[in-house]
Motif scaffolding. Sequence first.
Motif, mmCIF file in Angstrom:
data_model
loop_
_atom_site.group_PDB
_atom_site.id
_atom_site.type_symbol
_atom_site.label_atom_id
_atom_site.label_comp_id
_atom_site.label_asym_id
_atom_site.label_seq_id
_atom_site.Cartn_x
_atom_site.Cartn_y
_atom_site.Cartn_z
ATOM 1 N N SER A 1 69.084 17.953 11.446
ATOM 2 C CA SER A 1 68.729 18.399 12.801
ATOM 3 C C SER A 1 69.093 17.394 13.890
ATOM 4 C CB SER A 1 67.228 18.665 12.879
ATOM 5 O OG SER A 1 66.488 17.445 12.840
ATOM 6 N N ARG A 2 69.186 16.119 13.525
ATOM 7 C CA ARG A 2 69.439 15.018 14.462
ATOM 8 C C ARG A 2 68.335 14.903 15.511
ATOM 9 N NH1 ARG A 2 74.918 14.106 16.832
ATOM 10 N NH2 ARG A 2 73.981 12.061 17.000
ATOM 11 N N GLN A 3 67.156 15.434 15.202
ATOM 12 C CA GLN A 3 66.004 15.328 16.094
ATOM 13 C C GLN A 3 65.108 14.203 15.581
ATOM 14 O OE1 GLN A 3 65.553 17.082 18.970
ATOM 15 N NE2 GLN A 3 67.610 17.798 18.513
ATOM 16 N N PRO A 4 64.658 13.325 16.463
ATOM 17 C CA PRO A 4 63.814 12.221 16.020
ATOM 18 C C PRO A 4 62.427 12.698 15.586
ATOM 19 C CG PRO A 4 63.965 12.249 18.399
ATOM 20 C CD PRO A 4 64.901 13.306 17.892
ATOM 21 N N LEU A 5 61.764 11.860 14.822
ATOM 22 C CA LEU A 5 60.412 12.128 14.354
ATOM 23 C C LEU A 5 59.524 11.002 14.852
ATOM 24 C CD1 LEU A 5 58.388 13.690 12.539
ATOM 25 C CD2 LEU A 5 59.175 12.263 10.643
ATOM 26 N N LEU A 6 58.480 11.346 15.570
ATOM 27 C CA LEU A 6 57.524 10.367 16.078
ATOM 28 C C LEU A 6 56.410 10.216 15.052
ATOM 29 C CD1 LEU A 6 56.516 8.615 18.476
ATOM 30 C CD2 LEU A 6 55.313 10.651 19.270
ATOM 31 N N ILE A 7 56.178 8.993 14.614
ATOM 32 C CA ILE A 7 55.142 8.706 13.621
ATOM 33 C C ILE A 7 53.938 8.093 14.322
ATOM 34 C CG2 ILE A 7 54.568 7.376 11.544
ATOM 35 C CD1 ILE A 7 56.590 9.619 11.039
ATOM 36 N N VAL B 1 61.533 7.720 14.042
ATOM 37 C CA VAL B 1 62.526 7.755 12.973
ATOM 38 C C VAL B 1 63.658 8.654 13.454
ATOM 39 C CG1 VAL B 1 62.961 8.346 10.559
ATOM 40 C CG2 VAL B 1 60.709 7.486 11.241
ATOM 41 N N MET B 2 64.892 8.120 13.385
ATOM 42 C CA MET B 2 66.040 8.902 13.836
ATOM 43 C C MET B 2 67.234 8.641 12.932
ATOM 44 S SD MET B 2 66.858 6.612 17.275
ATOM 45 C CE MET B 2 67.534 7.955 18.142
ATOM 46 N N ASP B 3 68.212 9.548 12.980
ATOM 47 C CA ASP B 3 69.404 9.381 12.154
ATOM 48 C C ASP B 3 70.300 8.287 12.742
ATOM 49 O OD1 ASP B 3 71.984 11.089 13.493
ATOM 50 O OD2 ASP B 3 69.979 11.592 14.205
ATOM 51 N N VAL B 4 71.131 7.716 11.913
ATOM 52 C CA VAL B 4 71.976 6.592 12.303
ATOM 53 C C VAL B 4 72.952 6.966 13.407
ATOM 54 C CG1 VAL B 4 73.746 4.974 11.499
ATOM 55 C CG2 VAL B 4 71.756 5.429 10.092
ATOM 56 N N GLN B 5 73.557 8.140 13.337
ATOM 57 C CA GLN B 5 74.526 8.546 14.358
ATOM 58 C C GLN B 5 73.866 8.626 15.734
ATOM 59 O OE1 GLN B 5 76.681 12.146 13.498
ATOM 60 N NE2 GLN B 5 77.829 12.068 15.395
ATOM 61 N N SER B 6 72.678 9.196 15.798
ATOM 62 C CA SER B 6 71.954 9.268 17.070
ATOM 63 C C SER B 6 71.608 7.875 17.577
ATOM 64 C CB SER B 6 70.670 10.086 16.919
ATOM 65 O OG SER B 6 70.962 11.425 16.621
#
Length: 88
Positions: free
Chosen positions: A27-33, A43-48
């Motif tokens: 999804s390339r959408q970040p996750l807030l913990i 938490v986010m993907d490396v490309q983003s």
Amino acid sequence: MKLSTQVKPISYLKSHAAQIVDEISESRQPLLITQNGEAKLVVMDVQSYEEQEQTLALLKILAMGSKEIQAGKFRNAEEVFADLDRSE
């Protein structure tokens, strides 16, 4: 933060790490913990992440250029192009 950002507690991160990696990669959408109800990390993907770092670097360069212009440290385009033409 985007409105589509998911928010999950740290316990979810601990128990669903592999699933989170798959979902964020797709999804390339970040996750807030959160921890104890407080936002602690994203938490986010490396490309983003790399795209964000490149954007920040460009913004820093623009800010530095703006400060130099305000301090009078610039030359007009005609001078620069004339110097380039003479050096050929």
